[in-house]
Scaffold this active site. Structure first.
Site, mmCIF file in Angstrom:
data_model
loop_
_atom_site.group_PDB
_atom_site.id
_atom_site.type_symbol
_atom_site.label_atom_id
_atom_site.label_comp_id
_atom_site.label_asym_id
_atom_site.label_seq_id
_atom_site.Cartn_x
_atom_site.Cartn_y
_atom_site.Cartn_z
ATOM 1 C CG ASN A 90 6.584 2.907 6.009
ATOM 2 O OD1 ASN A 90 5.627 3.097 4.557
ATOM 3 N ND2 ASN A 90 6.100 3.257 7.450
ATOM 4 C CB CYS A 125 2.756 10.264 1.406
ATOM 5 S SG CYS A 125 0.567 11.267 1.166
ATOM 6 C CG HIS A 131 3.184 4.682 8.836
ATOM 7 N ND1 HIS A 131 2.673 3.561 8.793
ATOM 8 C CD2 HIS A 131 3.411 5.269 8.565
ATOM 9 C CE1 HIS A 131 3.081 3.761 6.912
ATOM 10 N NE2 HIS A 131 3.390 5.859 6.693
ATOM 11 N NE ARG A 173 -1.055 2.168 3.030
ATOM 12 C CZ ARG A 173 -0.497 3.473 3.272
ATOM 13 N NH1 ARG A 173 -0.632 4.710 2.477
ATOM 14 N NH2 ARG A 173 0.044 3.377 4.439
ATOM 15 C CG ASP A 174 3.599 3.879 3.295
ATOM 16 O OD1 ASP A 174 4.012 4.844 2.360
ATOM 17 O OD2 ASP A 174 3.202 4.956 4.081
HETATM 18 P P1 HMG Z 1 -12.749 14.199 -2.367
HETATM 19 O O1 HMG Z 1 -11.523 14.020 -3.701
HETATM 20 O O2 HMG Z 1 -12.762 15.482 -1.819
HETATM 21 O O3 HMG Z 1 -14.429 13.579 -3.141
HETATM 22 O O4 HMG Z 1 -12.654 13.018 -2.253
HETATM 23 P P2 HMG Z 1 -15.541 12.967 -3.397
HETATM 24 O O5 HMG Z 1 -15.890 12.557 -2.387
HETATM 25 O O6 HMG Z 1 -16.010 13.439 -4.028
HETATM 26 O O7 HMG Z 1 -14.498 12.093 -4.614
HETATM 27 C C1 HMG Z 1 -13.541 12.719 -5.681
HETATM 28 C C2 HMG Z 1 -14.351 11.272 -6.498
HETATM 29 O O8 HMG Z 1 -13.558 9.943 -6.302
HETATM 30 C C3 HMG Z 1 -15.842 11.120 -6.801
HETATM 31 O O9 HMG Z 1 -15.983 10.715 -8.317
HETATM 32 C C4 HMG Z 1 -16.001 9.700 -5.787
HETATM 33 O O10 HMG Z 1 -17.029 9.087 -6.710
HETATM 34 C C5 HMG Z 1 -14.830 8.742 -6.328
HETATM 35 P P3 HMG Z 1 -16.201 11.518 -9.739
HETATM 36 O O11 HMG Z 1 -17.681 11.802 -9.073
HETATM 37 O O12 HMG Z 1 -15.913 13.208 -9.721
HETATM 38 O O13 HMG Z 1 -16.430 10.911 -10.883
HETATM 39 N N1 HMG Z 1 -14.240 8.299 -5.029
HETATM 40 C C6 HMG Z 1 -14.478 7.409 -4.747
HETATM 41 N N2 HMG Z 1 -14.168 6.323 -5.583
HETATM 42 C C7 HMG Z 1 -14.129 4.621 -5.095
HETATM 43 N N3 HMG Z 1 -13.711 4.277 -3.907
HETATM 44 C C8 HMG Z 1 -14.256 5.607 -3.070
HETATM 45 C C9 HMG Z 1 -13.828 6.391 -3.133
HETATM 46 N N4 HMG Z 1 -14.075 8.125 -2.967
HETATM 47 C C10 HMG Z 1 -14.911 9.120 -3.766
HETATM 48 N N5 HMG Z 1 -13.604 5.054 -1.624
HETATM 49 C C11 HMG Z 1 -10.989 10.866 -0.381
HETATM 50 C C12 HMG Z 1 -12.354 12.993 -0.545
HETATM 51 C C13 HMG Z 1 -10.613 11.364 0.610
HETATM 52 C C14 HMG Z 1 -12.306 9.846 -1.419
HETATM 53 C C15 HMG Z 1 -10.089 11.646 -1.416
HETATM 54 O O14 HMG Z 1 -9.056 12.839 -1.600
HETATM 55 C C16 HMG Z 1 -9.681 10.566 -1.187
HETATM 56 O O15 HMG Z 1 -9.460 9.026 -1.832
HETATM 57 N N6 HMG Z 1 -7.888 10.212 -0.911
HETATM 58 C C17 HMG Z 1 -7.424 9.125 -0.726
HETATM 59 C C18 HMG Z 1 -5.637 9.821 -0.428
HETATM 60 C C19 HMG Z 1 -5.011 8.637 -0.533
HETATM 61 O O16 HMG Z 1 -4.890 7.371 -0.088
HETATM 62 N N7 HMG Z 1 -3.596 9.320 0.518
HETATM 63 C C20 HMG Z 1 -2.356 8.562 0.169
HETATM 64 C C21 HMG Z 1 -2.789 7.424 1.947
HETATM 65 S S1 HMG Z 1 -2.123 8.279 3.227
HETATM 66 C C22 HMG Z 1 -0.910 8.385 3.545
HETATM 67 O O17 HMG Z 1 0.225 7.494 2.804
HETATM 68 C C23 HMG Z 1 0.065 8.057 5.297
HETATM 69 C C24 HMG Z 1 0.173 7.189 5.697
HETATM 70 O O18 HMG Z 1 1.062 6.435 5.145
HETATM 71 C C25 HMG Z 1 0.393 7.505 6.947
HETATM 72 C C26 HMG Z 1 2.001 8.777 6.750
HETATM 73 O O19 HMG Z 1 2.663 7.869 6.241
HETATM 74 O O20 HMG Z 1 1.424 9.267 7.857
HETATM 75 C C27 HMG Z 1 -1.188 6.405 6.246
HETATM 76 MG MG MG Z 2 3.115 6.580 4.965
#
Ligand code: HMG
Ligand code: MG
Length: 314
Positions: free
Chosen positions: A256, A247, A213, A21-22
């Protein structure tokens, strides 16, 4: 009892392998479904108790995780390994439930600027969005994790006071989330920073299960993990095979801590760890070959049952 025996009295170290994932979310190269499935299947045989195998996030936000549904449908799950995934909202939970995910990780951060970039909401809004996810996940008997990113530094706001992390943590714990993963998103913290954070965390929320993490941008992750283990008894750590990862909203941050290096460092410190680090390297090798670059891990010591130590190259 000598000091090595005392270390071995402690509970074992539990690693969540987050490479699939990450590790893969931020890569420029798209890997095939088969490659991802083979990677997770190989990781399943390394002894890790948990693998974060995908993310049911918006494919527009993170295109590299768009096939997580197919990944979960095709992996060979092994008894004793928990297969978890990131879930940002109820739509993501529906997808996770459809493919039999066992544990969901909801995610927010300690800083608004980071959540605004990463999930297009403030911290408060993100907690409101994840609340029904946690309620439904628990109703469906799924295990739950809550990530708090930027637990020490934020790429946009700089140093984050531990009180802000504790404030978010309290809200997540109140939802019934079983474990809190503190995201050292930038890989910039020192053991002193980790101590300061954990002093606050355990003083304010003493019973919560903490996972660290740790990204490893500046090579401090192992020192940070060791501090958390020795001084605070933390035994849950995330790590990524070969040091994969990053990220998209933390520019410049590397992956990581490499699983094989963390495992080898803990074993060399006398801790009990069930993971075979040489198998982790073998699992990651085909991924790095397809990505066309070298693993980020260092050569490591393999402590064998004989007590001899030999050097293994990543
Ligand atoms: P949004 O852009 O604010 O708006 O999404 P939305 O909810 O209207 O969704 C936008 C579009 O995505 C729409 O499609 C939704 O249908 C679709 P459209 O109408 O434009 O065709 N959609 C989805 N499709 C499939 N599955 C879903 C889903 N949700 C919406 N679940 C949202 C807000 C949070 C959903 C979006 O911004 C998002 O998914 N972000 C993910 C960001 C991410 O994954 N970042 C990396 C992981 S975090 C990380 O790495 C840190 C960590 O490792 C810890 C650390 O290191 O600190 C965990
Ligand atoms: Mg991370």
């Amino acid at each position: 009892m000598n000091s090595l025996e005392k270390q071995q009295e402690k509970p074992p170290i539990l690693i969540t392998e987050v490479g699939p994932r990450d590790g893969l979310q931020n890569e420029a190269t798209s890997l095939s479904l088969t490659t991802k499935v083979q990677f997770i299947n190989a990781l399943s045989k390394t002894g890790v108790p948990e693998i974060e195998a995908g993310a049911f996030v918006s494919p527009k936000a993170i295109p590299k995780m768009a096939d997580s549904d197919e990944v979960f449908r095709n992996i060979s799950k092994i008894e004793g390994v928990t297969y978890s995934a990131l879930v940002p909202n109820e739509r993501g939970l529906d997808r996770a439930l459809d493919v039999g995910v066992q544990k969901v990780a909801v995610f927010t951060a300690a800083s608004n600027s980071f959540t605004l970039h990463n999930i297009h909401s403030t911290v408060e809004e993100s907690i409101n969005r994840l609340r029904p996810v946690v309620v439904r996940a628990r109703r469906n008997n799924l295990k739950t994790r809550g990530y708090i990113s930027t637990a020490v530094f934020c790429p946009y706001e700089g140093r984050i006071p531990p009180s802000r992390v504790v404030d978010v943590m309290r809200q997540l714990v109140a939802l019934g989330i079983e474990e809190i993963a503190l995201g050292e998103t930038l890989g910039k913290a020192s053991p002193r920073d980790i101590s300061l954070l954990l002093d606050h965390v355990y003083a304010e929320v003493p019973t919560v299960r903490i996972v660290l993490h740790l990204h490893d941008t500046y090579g401090m992750a192992i020192a940070n993990a060791r501090t958390a283990w020795q001084q605070y008894g933390v035994v849950n750590f995330d790590a990524s095979a070969g040091g994969l990862g990053g990220c998209p909203y933390a520019p410049g941050a590397s992956g990581n801590v490499a699983t094989e290096n963390l495992v080898s460092a803990f074993k060399a410190s006398g801790a009990i760890v069930s993971v075979d680090e040489t198998r982790v390297v073998e699992a990651a090798r085909p991924i790095f070959k397809e990505l066309g670059r070298n693993m980020l891990s260092k050569p490591f010591n393999v402590a064998e049952a004989t007590g001899k130590v030999r050097l293994a190259a990543p």
